[in-house]
Structures are given as C-alpha cells and as structure tokens.
Write a protein that holds these residues in place. Structure first.
Motif, PDB file in Angstrom:
ATOM      1  N   SER A  28      71.390 135.758  62.121  1.00 54.48           N
ATOM      2  CA  SER A  28      72.717 135.153  62.014  1.00 54.48           C
ATOM      3  C   SER A  28      73.179 135.387  60.580  1.00 54.48           C
ATOM      4  O   SER A  28      72.362 135.611  59.676  1.00 54.48           O
ATOM      5  CB  SER A  28      72.691 133.656  62.325  1.00 54.48           C
ATOM      6  OG  SER A  28      72.009 132.941  61.310  1.00 54.48           O
ATOM      7  N   MET A  29      74.471 135.343  60.375  1.00 56.84           N
ATOM      8  CA  MET A  29      74.978 135.543  59.017  1.00 56.84           C
ATOM      9  C   MET A  29      74.470 134.436  58.085  1.00 56.84           C
ATOM     10  O   MET A  29      74.136 134.680  56.929  1.00 56.84           O
ATOM     11  CB  MET A  29      76.508 135.579  59.045  1.00 56.84           C
ATOM     12  CG  MET A  29      77.086 136.689  59.913  1.00 56.84           C
ATOM     13  SD  MET A  29      76.662 138.346  59.340  1.00 56.84           S
ATOM     14  CE  MET A  29      77.999 138.652  58.184  1.00 56.84           C
ATOM     15  N   ARG A  30      74.379 133.225  58.624  1.00 64.71           N
ATOM     16  CA  ARG A  30      73.896 132.108  57.812  1.00 64.71           C
ATOM     17  C   ARG A  30      72.429 132.306  57.422  1.00 64.71           C
ATOM     18  O   ARG A  30      72.039 132.050  56.279  1.00 64.71           O
ATOM     19  CB  ARG A  30      74.075 130.793  58.579  1.00 64.71           C
ATOM     20  CG  ARG A  30      73.790 129.545  57.773  1.00 64.71           C
ATOM     21  CD  ARG A  30      74.142 128.293  58.559  1.00 64.71           C
ATOM     22  NE  ARG A  30      75.543 128.283  58.932  1.00 64.71           N
ATOM     23  CZ  ARG A  30      76.533 127.897  58.118  1.00 64.71           C
ATOM     24  NH1 ARG A  30      76.242 127.482  56.892  1.00 64.71           N
ATOM     25  NH2 ARG A  30      77.770 127.903  58.541  1.00 64.71           N
ATOM     26  N   ARG A  31      71.605 132.775  58.375  1.00 64.49           N
ATOM     27  CA  ARG A  31      70.181 132.975  58.079  1.00 64.49           C
ATOM     28  C   ARG A  31      69.990 134.093  57.065  1.00 64.49           C
ATOM     29  O   ARG A  31      69.167 133.973  56.148  1.00 64.49           O
ATOM     30  CB  ARG A  31      69.445 133.292  59.377  1.00 64.49           C
ATOM     31  CG  ARG A  31      67.980 133.689  59.174  1.00 64.49           C
ATOM     32  CD  ARG A  31      67.154 132.549  58.591  1.00 64.49           C
ATOM     33  NE  ARG A  31      65.814 132.995  58.255  1.00 64.49           N
ATOM     34  CZ  ARG A  31      64.796 133.071  59.126  1.00 64.49           C
ATOM     35  NH1 ARG A  31      64.989 132.717  60.404  1.00 64.49           N
ATOM     36  NH2 ARG A  31      63.605 133.469  58.748  1.00 64.49           N
ATOM     37  N   ALA A  33      72.122 135.055  54.803  1.00 64.42           N
ATOM     38  CA  ALA A  33      72.579 134.552  53.509  1.00 64.42           C
ATOM     39  C   ALA A  33      71.509 133.668  52.862  1.00 64.42           C
ATOM     40  O   ALA A  33      71.250 133.763  51.651  1.00 64.42           O
ATOM     41  CB  ALA A  33      73.874 133.767  53.687  1.00 64.42           C
ATOM     42  N   ALA A  34      70.882 132.817  53.650  1.00 65.36           N
ATOM     43  CA  ALA A  34      69.831 131.948  53.115  1.00 65.36           C
ATOM     44  C   ALA A  34      68.653 132.761  52.609  1.00 65.36           C
ATOM     45  O   ALA A  34      68.088 132.472  51.546  1.00 65.36           O
ATOM     46  CB  ALA A  34      69.380 130.969  54.200  1.00 65.36           C
ATOM     47  N   GLY A  39      75.763 132.720  49.199  1.00 62.79           N
ATOM     48  CA  GLY A  39      76.647 132.011  50.104  1.00 62.79           C
ATOM     49  C   GLY A  39      76.989 132.864  51.305  1.00 62.79           C
ATOM     50  O   GLY A  39      77.149 134.083  51.190  1.00 62.79           O
ATOM     51  N   VAL A  40      77.100 132.210  52.467  1.00 62.11           N
ATOM     52  CA  VAL A  40      77.314 132.968  53.690  1.00 62.11           C
ATOM     53  C   VAL A  40      78.626 133.745  53.650  1.00 62.11           C
ATOM     54  O   VAL A  40      78.717 134.867  54.170  1.00 62.11           O
ATOM     55  CB  VAL A  40      77.257 132.038  54.925  1.00 62.11           C
ATOM     56  CG1 VAL A  40      78.402 131.037  54.913  1.00 62.11           C
ATOM     57  CG2 VAL A  40      77.276 132.857  56.208  1.00 62.11           C
ATOM     58  N   MET A  41      79.659 133.198  53.024  1.00 60.49           N
ATOM     59  CA  MET A  41      80.953 133.871  52.998  1.00 60.49           C
ATOM     60  C   MET A  41      80.897 135.162  52.177  1.00 60.49           C
ATOM     61  O   MET A  41      81.695 136.078  52.420  1.00 60.49           O
ATOM     62  CB  MET A  41      82.028 132.935  52.437  1.00 60.49           C
ATOM     63  CG  MET A  41      82.294 131.716  53.310  1.00 60.49           C
ATOM     64  SD  MET A  41      82.657 132.153  55.046  1.00 60.49           S
ATOM     65  CE  MET A  41      84.173 133.078  54.843  1.00 60.49           C
ATOM     66  N   TYR A  44      80.510 138.515  54.114  1.00 65.35           N
ATOM     67  CA  TYR A  44      81.650 139.107  54.816  1.00 65.35           C
ATOM     68  C   TYR A  44      82.428 140.097  53.952  1.00 65.35           C
ATOM     69  O   TYR A  44      83.261 140.842  54.472  1.00 65.35           O
ATOM     70  CB  TYR A  44      82.568 138.008  55.340  1.00 65.35           C
ATOM     71  CG  TYR A  44      81.930 137.200  56.449  1.00 65.35           C
ATOM     72  CD1 TYR A  44      81.890 137.684  57.751  1.00 65.35           C
ATOM     73  CD2 TYR A  44      81.341 135.973  56.185  1.00 65.35           C
ATOM     74  CE1 TYR A  44      81.294 136.940  58.772  1.00 65.35           C
ATOM     75  CE2 TYR A  44      80.737 135.226  57.192  1.00 65.35           C
ATOM     76  CZ  TYR A  44      80.714 135.724  58.485  1.00 65.35           C
ATOM     77  OH  TYR A  44      80.118 135.000  59.489  1.00 65.35           O
ATOM     78  N   SER A  49      80.887 141.181  60.452  1.00 62.85           N
ATOM     79  CA  SER A  49      80.444 140.334  61.568  1.00 62.85           C
ATOM     80  C   SER A  49      78.966 140.584  61.847  1.00 62.85           C
ATOM     81  O   SER A  49      78.377 141.555  61.351  1.00 62.85           O
ATOM     82  CB  SER A  49      81.259 140.638  62.827  1.00 62.85           C
ATOM     83  OG  SER A  49      81.024 141.976  63.251  1.00 62.85           O
ATOM     84  N   LYS A  50      78.399 139.718  62.672  1.00 61.82           N
ATOM     85  CA  LYS A  50      77.012 139.921  63.095  1.00 61.82           C
ATOM     86  C   LYS A  50      76.882 141.217  63.890  1.00 61.82           C
ATOM     87  O   LYS A  50      75.888 141.953  63.744  1.00 61.82           O
ATOM     88  CB  LYS A  50      76.533 138.736  63.933  1.00 61.82           C
ATOM     89  CG  LYS A  50      75.130 138.912  64.486  1.00 61.82           C
ATOM     90  CD  LYS A  50      74.699 137.741  65.350  1.00 61.82           C
ATOM     91  CE  LYS A  50      73.341 138.006  66.006  1.00 61.82           C
ATOM     92  NZ  LYS A  50      72.902 136.876  66.852  1.00 61.82           N
TER      93      LYS A  50
END
Length: 210
Positions: A28-31, A33-34, A39-41, A44, A49-50
């Motif tokens: 996922s984009m959040r994973r 980024a972590a 930051g997840v943004m 982009y 996109s994923k």
C-alpha cells in the motif's frame, strides 16, 4: 550521511522488497511510505497510484532479464534461451513474478521480452495466432514450475514435511505412488524444468511441421 532522496526507483525497490517478504497484498502507499520513513503524500510526486507502483515493480523485474539471443541460431535454441532467461529472473523474484504476469504492461521494459519471443516464433514460421498461443503456454509452464518449486502448489512437488511422507502410503491402495515414492520425494528443479521445456519445444516443433 544525508538520507537518499526520494525517487521512483527507490520507491519501486522498496515495493519489490516488501512483495518478496510478505506478498503483493501487503503493498500500500502508506506501508511503502512507512518503510521509507517519509510522508505518504510525498510518494505521489513520483508514483501516482498503487496500480502504477505495481506496474513499476513488473517493469523493474522484467528489465533485469538478460538475453543472449543469436538471430542466426535455430528457433528452438532461441526459445530455450529466452525461457531460461525468464525463469532465472522469476526464480530470483518469485512473488514479484506473480505481479508481472498480472499486469498489462505498455512500457519498453515490459514489452521487450514479449516482442522478442513473438519475433522468434514468427521467424520460425508460426502465424500470429499460434505465436501468441505458444507464448502463453511457455509463460504458464514457467510460472507453474515456479509455484511448485517455491512450495505454493504442493501437489506432486518434492515432499519436505515428515508428516506427509508418501513412502508410508498403503501399497495395496496406491501401488504406483508407493512404488515411485523415492522419485516423488526427490526433485532436481533445474533438471525438472529442462525436461518439461524440452517436451514443450518438441511438441511445438511437431505443430510447426503440420
């Protein structure tokens, strides 16, 4: 040392590592980024996109295929080399290979192996429809062999679990399984793949003569 700047290759590399560790469902984009500590943004700015990220994973894996193709060689030798080159990458990135075969790629990296395979088959004399069918057969064989080898599909795969020893089956009920237990237990993946590849090539050669 300053942190490595965020970039599309860095994001794709992180996704490849995650997929090989935990599978494509973990992406996922959040994973990502972590994992990268950003930051997840910010992702982009490089990957929209994923879906685009998974396309990038597929393209990155395919771009590592090394072909030593000789246009003057017999088509059977060329097909054999191409299949082995794809298998080598698939074996190195088994989970990412599942992403590769699930994407409809449009990039140079994604289409080059397909173009080479189709060109080889067309130059051998196959028409377009048969060339596409044969390519799909080879992909199915390579991916199927890979799944069995890495243990995703255990049926008829080498037995490594002590609670699933086929030599202990009832020989009266299963005489063939019992008699061939040593062969069912043992497996040389390279030899098995080469054996199946030769069967495919020989069958396709017969089809060409028809």
């Amino acid at each position: 040392m300053p942190a490595e700047p965020l970039s599309r290759p860095r994001i794709v590399t992180a996704a490849i590592g995650l997929i090989e560790r935990e599978g494509a469902d973990a992406v996922s984009m959040r994973r990502i980024a972590a994992d990268l500590g950003v930051g997840v943004m910010s992702l982009y700015n490089h990957v929209p996109s994923k879906s685009a990220l998974l396309d990038g994973v597929a393209e990155a894996v395919l771009s590592q295929i090394e072909f030593a193709d000789d246009p003057d060689a017999d088509w059977t030798d060329r097909v054999r080399i191409q299949a082995l080159a794809f298998r080598q990458i698939a074996h190195h990135y088994p989970r990412c290979t599942m992403v590769v075969v699930s994407r409809q790629l449009q990039s140079t990296a994604g289409l080059l192996p397909v173009e080479r395979a189709l060109a080889t088959l067309r130059s051998a004399g196959f028409d377009g429809r048969d060339a596409v069918r044969i390519l799909r057969v080879f992909i199915a064989y390579i991916v199927g062999s890979l799944l069995r080898e890495v243990g995703v599909t255990p049926t008829f795969a080498p037995v490594h679990r002590p609670d699933a020893a086929v030599e202990n089956v009832d020989p009266m009920l299963f005489p063939q399984v019992s008699g061939l237990a040593p062969q069912l237990i043992d497996c040389d993946p390279e030899a098995e793949f080469a054996f199946g590849l030769e069967l495919l090539i020989q069958a396709i050669a017969v089809q060409l003569k028809r």
